[in-house]
Design an enzyme around this catalytic site. Structure first.
Site, short mmCIF file in Angstrom:
data_model
loop_
_atom_site.label_atom_id
_atom_site.label_comp_id
_atom_site.label_asym_id
_atom_site.label_seq_id
_atom_site.Cartn_x
_atom_site.Cartn_y
_atom_site.Cartn_z
N ASP A 104 0.82 -1.22 0.00
CA ASP A 104 0.00 0.00 0.00
C ASP A 104 0.85 1.27 0.00
O ASP A 104 0.45 2.29 0.55
CB ASP A 104 -0.94 0.03 1.22
CG ASP A 104 -1.70 -1.27 1.38
OD1 ASP A 104 -2.31 -1.70 0.40
OD2 ASP A 104 -1.65 -1.87 2.47
N GLY A 120 1.64 3.08 -2.48
CA GLY A 120 1.30 4.04 -3.54
C GLY A 120 1.99 3.66 -4.84
O GLY A 120 2.29 4.51 -5.67
N GLY A 147 -4.44 -3.80 -4.34
CA GLY A 147 -5.39 -2.74 -4.66
C GLY A 147 -4.62 -1.48 -4.98
O GLY A 147 -3.95 -0.94 -4.12
N HIS A 148 -4.66 -1.08 -6.21
CA HIS A 148 -3.98 0.16 -6.59
C HIS A 148 -5.02 1.25 -6.76
O HIS A 148 -6.07 1.02 -7.34
CB HIS A 148 -3.27 0.00 -7.93
CG HIS A 148 -2.13 -0.95 -7.88
ND1 HIS A 148 -1.33 -1.09 -6.78
CD2 HIS A 148 -1.63 -1.78 -8.81
CE1 HIS A 148 -0.41 -2.00 -7.04
NE2 HIS A 148 -0.57 -2.43 -8.26
N GLN A 157 1.70 -6.04 -3.68
CA GLN A 157 2.19 -6.24 -2.30
C GLN A 157 3.62 -5.68 -2.18
O GLN A 157 3.92 -4.71 -2.85
CB GLN A 157 2.13 -7.71 -1.89
CG GLN A 157 0.74 -8.26 -1.75
CD GLN A 157 0.25 -8.88 -3.03
OE1 GLN A 157 0.99 -9.47 -3.76
NE2 GLN A 157 -1.03 -8.73 -3.31
N THR A 216 -7.55 -0.78 0.33
CA THR A 216 -8.34 -0.64 -0.90
C THR A 216 -9.20 -1.89 -1.13
O THR A 216 -10.32 -1.82 -1.59
CB THR A 216 -7.40 -0.48 -2.12
OG1 THR A 216 -6.38 0.44 -1.79
CG2 THR A 216 -8.13 -0.01 -3.34
N THR A 217 -8.65 -3.05 -0.80
CA THR A 217 -9.35 -4.30 -1.08
C THR A 217 -10.28 -4.69 0.07
O THR A 217 -11.40 -5.14 -0.15
CB THR A 217 -8.33 -5.43 -1.35
OG1 THR A 217 -7.57 -5.07 -2.50
CG2 THR A 217 -9.01 -6.75 -1.61
N GLY A 269 -10.85 -2.69 3.14
CA GLY A 269 -11.40 -1.62 3.97
C GLY A 269 -10.86 -1.65 5.40
O GLY A 269 -11.23 -0.82 6.22
N ARG A 270 -9.97 -2.61 5.69
CA ARG A 270 -9.43 -2.72 7.06
C ARG A 270 -8.52 -1.54 7.38
O ARG A 270 -7.76 -1.09 6.51
CB ARG A 270 -8.56 -3.99 7.17
CG ARG A 270 -9.37 -5.24 7.39
CD ARG A 270 -8.44 -6.42 7.62
NE ARG A 270 -7.88 -6.91 6.36
CZ ARG A 270 -7.13 -8.00 6.26
NH1 ARG A 270 -6.81 -8.70 7.31
NH2 ARG A 270 -6.67 -8.40 5.10
N GLY A 290 0.65 14.31 -2.12
CA GLY A 290 -0.81 14.25 -2.12
C GLY A 290 -1.24 13.12 -3.05
O GLY A 290 -0.42 12.60 -3.81
P1 GDP Z 1 -0.51 0.63 -3.82
O1 GDP Z 1 -1.22 -0.67 -3.70
O2 GDP Z 1 0.93 0.51 -3.42
O3 GDP Z 1 -0.68 1.27 -5.16
O4 GDP Z 1 -1.13 1.62 -2.75
P2 GDP Z 1 -2.68 1.98 -2.49
O5 GDP Z 1 -3.27 2.48 -3.73
O6 GDP Z 1 -3.36 0.92 -1.75
O7 GDP Z 1 -2.49 3.14 -1.41
C1 GDP Z 1 -2.00 4.31 -1.72
C2 GDP Z 1 -3.02 5.34 -1.33
O8 GDP Z 1 -2.33 6.52 -1.08
C3 GDP Z 1 -4.01 5.68 -2.43
O9 GDP Z 1 -5.23 6.04 -1.86
C4 GDP Z 1 -3.36 6.86 -3.13
O10 GDP Z 1 -4.28 7.72 -3.78
C5 GDP Z 1 -2.72 7.55 -1.98
N1 GDP Z 1 -1.48 8.26 -2.28
C6 GDP Z 1 -0.49 7.90 -3.14
N2 GDP Z 1 0.52 8.80 -3.07
C7 GDP Z 1 0.17 9.71 -2.14
C8 GDP Z 1 0.81 10.86 -1.58
O11 GDP Z 1 1.92 11.24 -1.93
N3 GDP Z 1 0.12 11.53 -0.59
C9 GDP Z 1 -1.10 11.16 -0.16
N4 GDP Z 1 -1.68 11.86 0.81
N5 GDP Z 1 -1.73 10.09 -0.66
C10 GDP Z 1 -1.10 9.37 -1.62
#
Ligand code: GDP
Length: 450
Positions: free
Chosen positions: A13, A15, A40-41, A248, A323-324, A326-327, A440
């Site tokens: 998770d 990002g 979950g991306h 992961q 994302t997957t 909700g935990r 962000g």
């Molecule tokens: P992934 O599985 O590694 O792609 O990660 P996820 O998508 O599960 O979690 C990343 C979360 O962080 C998502 O909701 C993104 O929109 C958010 N996100 C990614 N980069 C940033 C960042 O630089 N700042 C903030 N505040 N949120 C971010």
């Protein structure tokens, strides 16, 4: 940069979706090489949020091949749901290619995953219960059903029958358990009762119905089925950039993570060769993605975990919910002992640090630079022994925090000095340049460093 792997540097998770989306601009193909719909991306484009569980993040580019490699396990029902969802939002999925050798998550895998977790009780791993572990287990047992099998009804039926046979006992136990729980539920809810209902054998387990259902999936997926390894070779041999997108993360790696609290595949960069069918020498760059702090979902050791106010700040400001599933994610300070391990095992050439904005308002900031064992020994390296890791306590370096809202920063010079110092400390400690910083969730909310 022909072959570029993007991997999670922590517990997931981080990002990766956003970083992949940004780097994909320069690529011809984006390939997922392991995992299933437990990933979950999330990508935010022009204020619109897209969540993917199976489809590679590159799907939002109409001109790029988007590949589900042979190392992925896929649930056809979920995949078709994602395809339909994207079509409804006007996204063309014609460029989605699926390896004929990828394995399928079948309904019995989902049931057995849930049943296994319930049975483990307190020792449960915290899987997402999507059937991924049992699917990989069948792959190793040579009982797996592959994407190509969907195209031949006779073969499909024979293989499903063979796969179901050794599971009869477990599936029978499940139905007994279901009846028992149904009785008990009348007398009040018991923990796990609800999940056990979901895990109950259902008509979909009927051999003929299952075969028919999957033949239909095959008809729908057929236009996407391809020799995806060859597709990668052709692009790489022509000097095009191909991104291998990990799901992961390193510390959840089946071999190199915190076993048994890990995922059932290998998310490290080396696994891209097996899961996509390319050579180690095809990978020229490895990008690790890490949050500016740390999170973990599910059970397992997490040395820098926080329970107090700073942890709450991270959960709330960072919206740390899966994302997957909700935990709520467990949160803690950045762990540089673990990160240095991830850097080495992946051969990282670059780091992307996400969610730096979430740290604003915390002062001081802490980063773990070593652990202390229960016996008092100093541990500079990530311990390979489970018991040592479980009882290790982190020792921190304190760095000054910052208060400013950095979400509008677009260049390094815009960042407060303390934020720049924080990044420099991390990069120096682990010995890899930080090239990208997230400030962000939006696609444009990044700072590219020199
Ligand atoms: P992934 O599985 O590694 O792609 O990660 P996820 O998508 O599960 O979690 C990343 C979360 O962080 C998502 O909701 C993104 O929109 C958010 N996100 C990614 N980069 C940033 C960042 O630089 N700042 C903030 N505040 N949120 C971010």
């Amino acid at each position: 940069m022909p072959g570029l792997a993007i991997v999670g540097a922590q517990w997931g998770d981080e990002g990766k979706g956003k970083v992949t989306d940004l780097l994909a601009e320069r690529a011809d193909a984006i390939v997922r090489f392991q995992g299933g719909n437990n990933a979950g991306h999330t990508i935010v484009r022009d204020g619109e949020e897209f969540k993917f569980h199976l489809i590679p993040s590159g799907i939002l580019y109409p001109d790029k091949a988007c590949v589900i490699g042979n190392g992925v396990v896929l649930d056809p029902r979920i995949l078709l749901g994602e395809i339909d969802g994207l079509r409804r939002r006007g996204v063309d999925v014609g460029n989605l290619k699926i390896s004929a050798n990828a394995h399928l998550i079948m309904p019995y895998h989902v049931l057995l995953d849930t049943a296994g977790e319930i049975k483990l009780g307190k020792l449960s791993i915290g899987t997402t219960r999507r059937g991924i572990g049992p699917c990989y287990a069948d792959k190793a047992l040579r009982l797996g059903i592959r994407v190509q099998d969907l195209l031949d009804e006779k073969i499909l039926r024979t293989k499903i029958r063979a796969a179901l046979e050794p599971k009869q006992q477990a599936l029978r136990e499940l139905s007994v358990q279901r009846r028992k729980l149904r009785k008990e539920a009348g007398e009040g809810e018991r923990e796990g009762a609800e999940e056990a209902y979901e895990a109950a054998p259902d008509p979909r387990l009927d051999l003929h119905a299952m075969t028919e259902e999957h033949v239909n999936y095959g008809h729908r997926l057929e236009p996407h089925i391809a020799d995806t390894a060859r597709l990668c070779w052709e692009k790489l041999d022509a000097g095009r950039t191909v991104i291998f997108e990990g799901a992961q993360a390193t510390l959840l790696d089946l071999d190199h993570g915190t076993y048994p609290f890990v995922t059932s595949s290998n998310p490290i960069a080396g696994a891209a060769t097996v899961g996509a069918g390319i050579a180690p020498s095809d990978i020229e760059e490895v990008w690790g993605v890490a949050k500016a702090y740390a999170t973990r979902v599910g059970a397992g050791p997490f040395p820098t975990e926080l329970e107090g106010e700073a942890g709450r700040h991270m959960v709330e400001k960072g919206h740390e919910f899966g994302t997957t599933t909700g935990r709520e994610r467990r949160c803690g300070w950045m762990d540089l002992v673990a990160l240095r391990y991830a850097v080495r095992i992946n051969g990282m050439t670059s780091l992307a640090i996400t969610k730096l904005d979430v740290l604003s308002g915390l002062d001081p900031l802490r980063v773990a630079v070593r652990y202390r064992s229960r016996e008092g020994a100093q541990l500079d390296r990530f311990p390979y022994h489970q018991s040592i890791l479980h009882s290790a306590t982190p020792e921190y370096e304190e760095l000054p925090g910052f208060d400013a809202d950095i979400s509008e920063c677009r260049s390094e010079a815009d960042l407060p000095r303390q934020a720049r110092d924080y990044l420099d400390f991390v990069a120096d400690f682990v010995g890899v340049p930080i090239e990208l910083v997230g400030v962000g969730p939006g696609r444009e909310q990044v700072v590219w460093r020199d």
